[in-house]
Write a protein that holds these residues in place. Structure first.
Motif, PDB file in Angstrom:
ATOM      1  N   ARG A  70       0.889  -1.127  -0.043  1.00 25.85           N
ATOM      2  CA  ARG A  70      -0.095   0.010   0.050  1.00 25.85           C
ATOM      3  C   ARG A  70       0.894   1.283   0.042  1.00 25.85           C
ATOM      4  O   ARG A  70       0.652   2.276  -0.665  1.00 25.85           O
ATOM      5  N   THR A  71       1.745   1.322   0.749  1.00 28.18           N
ATOM      6  CA  THR A  71       2.698   2.438   0.940  1.00 28.18           C
ATOM      7  C   THR A  71       3.474   2.985  -0.508  1.00 28.18           C
ATOM      8  O   THR A  71       3.682   3.764  -1.032  1.00 28.18           O
ATOM      9  N   SER A  72       3.916   1.349  -0.915  1.00 28.25           N
ATOM     10  CA  SER A  72       4.753   1.737  -2.303  1.00 28.25           C
ATOM     11  C   SER A  72       3.717   2.419  -3.319  1.00 28.25           C
ATOM     12  O   SER A  72       3.979   3.487  -4.038  1.00 28.25           O
ATOM     13  N   HIS A  73       2.583   1.640  -3.466  1.00 29.21           N
ATOM     14  CA  HIS A  73       1.508   2.171  -4.304  1.00 29.21           C
ATOM     15  C   HIS A  73       1.049   3.675  -4.176  1.00 29.21           C
ATOM     16  O   HIS A  73       1.041   4.281  -5.071  1.00 29.21           O
ATOM     17  N   ASP A  74       0.901   4.074  -2.877  1.00 28.82           N
ATOM     18  CA  ASP A  74       0.340   5.265  -2.478  1.00 28.82           C
ATOM     19  C   ASP A  74       1.230   6.463  -2.619  1.00 28.82           C
ATOM     20  O   ASP A  74       0.854   7.766  -2.713  1.00 28.82           O
ATOM     21  N   ARG A  75       2.556   6.257  -2.168  1.00 22.56           N
ATOM     22  CA  ARG A  75       3.533   7.209  -2.174  1.00 22.56           C
ATOM     23  C   ARG A  75       5.111   6.930  -2.642  1.00 22.56           C
ATOM     24  O   ARG A  75       5.705   7.906  -3.336  1.00 22.56           O
ATOM     25  N   LEU A  76       5.525   5.834  -2.598  1.00 25.97           N
ATOM     26  CA  LEU A  76       6.762   5.645  -3.241  1.00 25.97           C
ATOM     27  C   LEU A  76       7.378   5.185  -4.615  1.00 25.97           C
ATOM     28  O   LEU A  76       8.289   5.820  -5.014  1.00 25.97           O
ATOM     29  N   CYS A  77       6.371   4.403  -5.249  1.00 25.39           N
ATOM     30  CA  CYS A  77       6.587   4.136  -6.680  1.00 25.39           C
ATOM     31  C   CYS A  77       6.507   5.139  -7.352  1.00 25.39           C
ATOM     32  O   CYS A  77       5.234   5.481  -7.614  1.00 25.39           O
ATOM     33  N   THR A  78       7.697   5.637  -8.063  1.00 25.15           N
ATOM     34  CA  THR A  78       7.632   6.813  -9.074  1.00 25.15           C
ATOM     35  C   THR A  78       6.906   6.407 -10.239  1.00 25.15           C
ATOM     36  O   THR A  78       6.036   6.940 -10.775  1.00 25.15           O
ATOM     37  N   VAL A  79       6.891   5.026 -10.634  1.00 30.02           N
ATOM     38  CA  VAL A  79       6.160   4.775 -12.009  1.00 30.02           C
ATOM     39  C   VAL A  79       4.781   4.746 -11.857  1.00 30.02           C
ATOM     40  O   VAL A  79       4.007   5.402 -12.529  1.00 30.02           O
ATOM     41  N   SER A  80       4.203   3.994 -10.711  1.00 28.44           N
ATOM     42  CA  SER A  80       2.886   3.911 -10.633  1.00 28.44           C
ATOM     43  C   SER A  80       2.248   5.439 -10.297  1.00 28.44           C
ATOM     44  O   SER A  80       0.970   5.815 -10.861  1.00 28.44           O
ATOM     45  N   ARG A  81       2.967   6.311  -9.520  1.00 24.96           N
ATOM     46  CA  ARG A  81       2.465   7.442  -9.019  1.00 24.96           C
ATOM     47  C   ARG A  81       2.320   8.444 -10.306  1.00 24.96           C
ATOM     48  O   ARG A  81       1.721   9.194 -10.559  1.00 24.96           O
ATOM     49  N   THR A  82       3.479   8.278 -11.389  1.00 22.11           N
ATOM     50  CA  THR A  82       3.588   8.975 -12.442  1.00 22.11           C
ATOM     51  C   THR A  82       2.169   8.802 -13.361  1.00 22.11           C
ATOM     52  O   THR A  82       1.490   9.741 -14.081  1.00 22.11           O
ATOM     53  N   VAL A  83       2.081   7.358 -13.666  1.00 21.82           N
ATOM     54  CA  VAL A  83       0.792   6.981 -14.383  1.00 21.82           C
ATOM     55  C   VAL A  83      -0.405   7.516 -13.850  1.00 21.82           C
ATOM     56  O   VAL A  83      -1.257   8.054 -14.335  1.00 21.82           O
ATOM     57  N   GLU A  84      -0.643   7.222 -12.298  1.00 18.48           N
ATOM     58  CA  GLU A  84      -2.018   7.721 -11.792  1.00 18.48           C
ATOM     59  C   GLU A  84      -2.034   9.305 -11.802  1.00 18.48           C
ATOM     60  O   GLU A  84      -3.237   9.650 -11.763  1.00 18.48           O
ATOM     61  N   THR A  85      -1.147   9.949 -11.637  1.00 18.59           N
ATOM     62  CA  THR A  85      -1.261  11.429 -11.840  1.00 18.59           C
ATOM     63  C   THR A  85      -1.360  12.102 -12.948  1.00 18.59           C
ATOM     64  O   THR A  85      -1.665  13.197 -13.189  1.00 18.59           O
ATOM     65  N   GLY A  86      -1.032  11.084 -14.066  1.00 17.46           N
ATOM     66  CA  GLY A  86      -1.219  11.743 -15.423  1.00 17.46           C
ATOM     67  C   GLY A  86      -0.290  12.861 -15.936  1.00 17.46           C
ATOM     68  O   GLY A  86      -0.731  13.872 -16.616  1.00 17.46           O
ATOM     69  N   THR A  87       1.016  12.533 -15.773  1.00 14.36           N
ATOM     70  CA  THR A  87       2.032  13.673 -15.942  1.00 14.36           C
ATOM     71  C   THR A  87       2.113  13.678 -17.537  1.00 14.36           C
ATOM     72  O   THR A  87       2.257  12.711 -18.297  1.00 14.36           O
ATOM     73  N   PRO A  88       2.072  14.884 -17.777  1.00 15.50           N
ATOM     74  CA  PRO A  88       2.044  14.991 -19.435  1.00 15.50           C
ATOM     75  C   PRO A  88       3.500  14.823 -19.975  1.00 15.50           C
ATOM     76  O   PRO A  88       4.529  14.756 -19.244  1.00 15.50           O
ATOM     77  N   VAL A  89       3.427  14.352 -21.149  1.00 16.36           N
ATOM     78  CA  VAL A  89       4.430  13.841 -21.897  1.00 16.36           C
ATOM     79  C   VAL A  89       4.685  14.869 -22.971  1.00 16.36           C
ATOM     80  O   VAL A  89       3.681  14.783 -23.818  1.00 16.36           O
ATOM     81  N   THR A  90       6.083  15.409 -23.116  1.00 15.60           N
ATOM     82  CA  THR A  90       6.149  16.180 -24.609  1.00 15.60           C
ATOM     83  C   THR A  90       7.358  15.409 -25.347  1.00 15.60           C
ATOM     84  O   THR A  90       8.064  14.359 -25.099  1.00 15.60           O
ATOM     85  N   ALA A  91       6.805  15.457 -26.701  1.00 14.63           N
ATOM     86  CA  ALA A  91       7.884  14.825 -27.745  1.00 14.63           C
ATOM     87  C   ALA A  91       8.221  15.959 -28.735  1.00 14.63           C
ATOM     88  O   ALA A  91       7.432  16.571 -29.208  1.00 14.63           O
ATOM     89  N   THR A  92       9.286  16.026 -28.991  1.00 15.04           N
ATOM     90  CA  THR A  92      10.018  17.122 -29.881  1.00 15.04           C
ATOM     91  C   THR A  92      10.861  16.373 -30.914  1.00 15.04           C
ATOM     92  O   THR A  92      11.460  15.152 -30.655  1.00 15.04           O
ATOM     93  N   ILE A  93      11.437  17.208 -32.012  1.00 17.02           N
ATOM     94  CA  ILE A  93      12.234  16.568 -32.829  1.00 17.02           C
ATOM     95  C   ILE A  93      13.689  17.511 -32.493  1.00 17.02           C
ATOM     96  O   ILE A  93      13.274  18.952 -32.654  1.00 17.02           O
ATOM     97  N   ALA A  94      14.789  17.049 -32.109  1.00 12.44           N
ATOM     98  CA  ALA A  94      15.839  18.153 -31.837  1.00 12.44           C
ATOM     99  C   ALA A  94      16.372  18.809 -33.249  1.00 12.44           C
ATOM    100  O   ALA A  94      16.022  18.203 -34.181  1.00 12.44           O
ATOM    101  N   ASP A  95      16.642  19.993 -32.992  1.00  5.22           N
ATOM    102  CA  ASP A  95      17.151  20.913 -34.014  1.00  5.22           C
ATOM    103  C   ASP A  95      16.064  21.312 -35.179  1.00  5.22           C
ATOM    104  O   ASP A  95      16.213  21.261 -36.266  1.00  5.22           O
ATOM    105  N   ALA A  96      14.894  21.018 -34.731  1.00  4.84           N
ATOM    106  CA  ALA A  96      13.743  21.168 -35.629  1.00  4.84           C
ATOM    107  C   ALA A  96      13.208  22.799 -35.501  1.00  4.84           C
ATOM    108  O   ALA A  96      13.310  23.461 -34.515  1.00  4.84           O
TER     109      ALA A  96
END
Length: 144
Positions: free
Chosen positions: A118-144
């Motif tokens: 429970r503690t890992s899921h609710d606070r510690l695990c960066t992966v599940s916390r990132t998925v659950e909070t819905g962190t935006p992802v940006t995709a760019t092209i270098a030198d574009a």
């Protein structure tokens, strides 16, 4: 952001549909499209492995202070859907199958197992916390 907070990998194409991700420490993992006959993980399978692995690490550290498990498996699943929001996974589930031998330390490990998960899921695990909070992802092209 401090040097300790940045996480990164580099993904390099090795051939059609095949890639290698390399971390800053030099570790690497190959993956691909999941075409027939390929055994490499797909990116979606790597995401599932990251979800289970992140929590597994936390739980392992918390419980093995008291006893070494006789078995420790984490099953992770999700359902791929394609709807108005695009391709994505739903119904993500991480299920622990952990057993400890007899003994006082093992009793303590069994007792803290639910709290550790429970503690890992609710606070510690960066992966599940990132998925659950819905962190935006940006995709760019270098030198574009």
């Amino acid at each position: 952001m401090t040097d300790n907070s940045l996480r990164s990998v580099t993904v390099e194409r090795t051939s059609t549909g095949h890639f290698v991700a390399t971390n800053a420490r030099g570790g690497s993992v190959s993956f691909g499209t999941g075409a027939a006959g390929d055994t490499e993980f797909t990116p979606v399978e790597l995401l599932l492995a990251a979800l289970g692995g992140c929590t597994a690490v936390d739980v392992d550290i918390a419980t093995t202070r008291h006893a070494e498990p006789t078995s420790f498996t984490v099953a992770v699943r999700g359902t791929k859907v394609d709807d108005d929001l695009g391709n994505r996974l739903t119904d993500l589930a991480v299920t622990f199958h952990v057993a400890f031998p007899d003994g006082e330390g093992a009793e303590r490990a069994r007792a803290i197992l639910p709290r550790a998960v429970r503690t890992s899921h609710d606070r510690l695990c960066t992966v599940s916390r990132t998925v659950e909070t819905g962190t935006p992802v940006t995709a760019t092209i270098a030198d574009a």
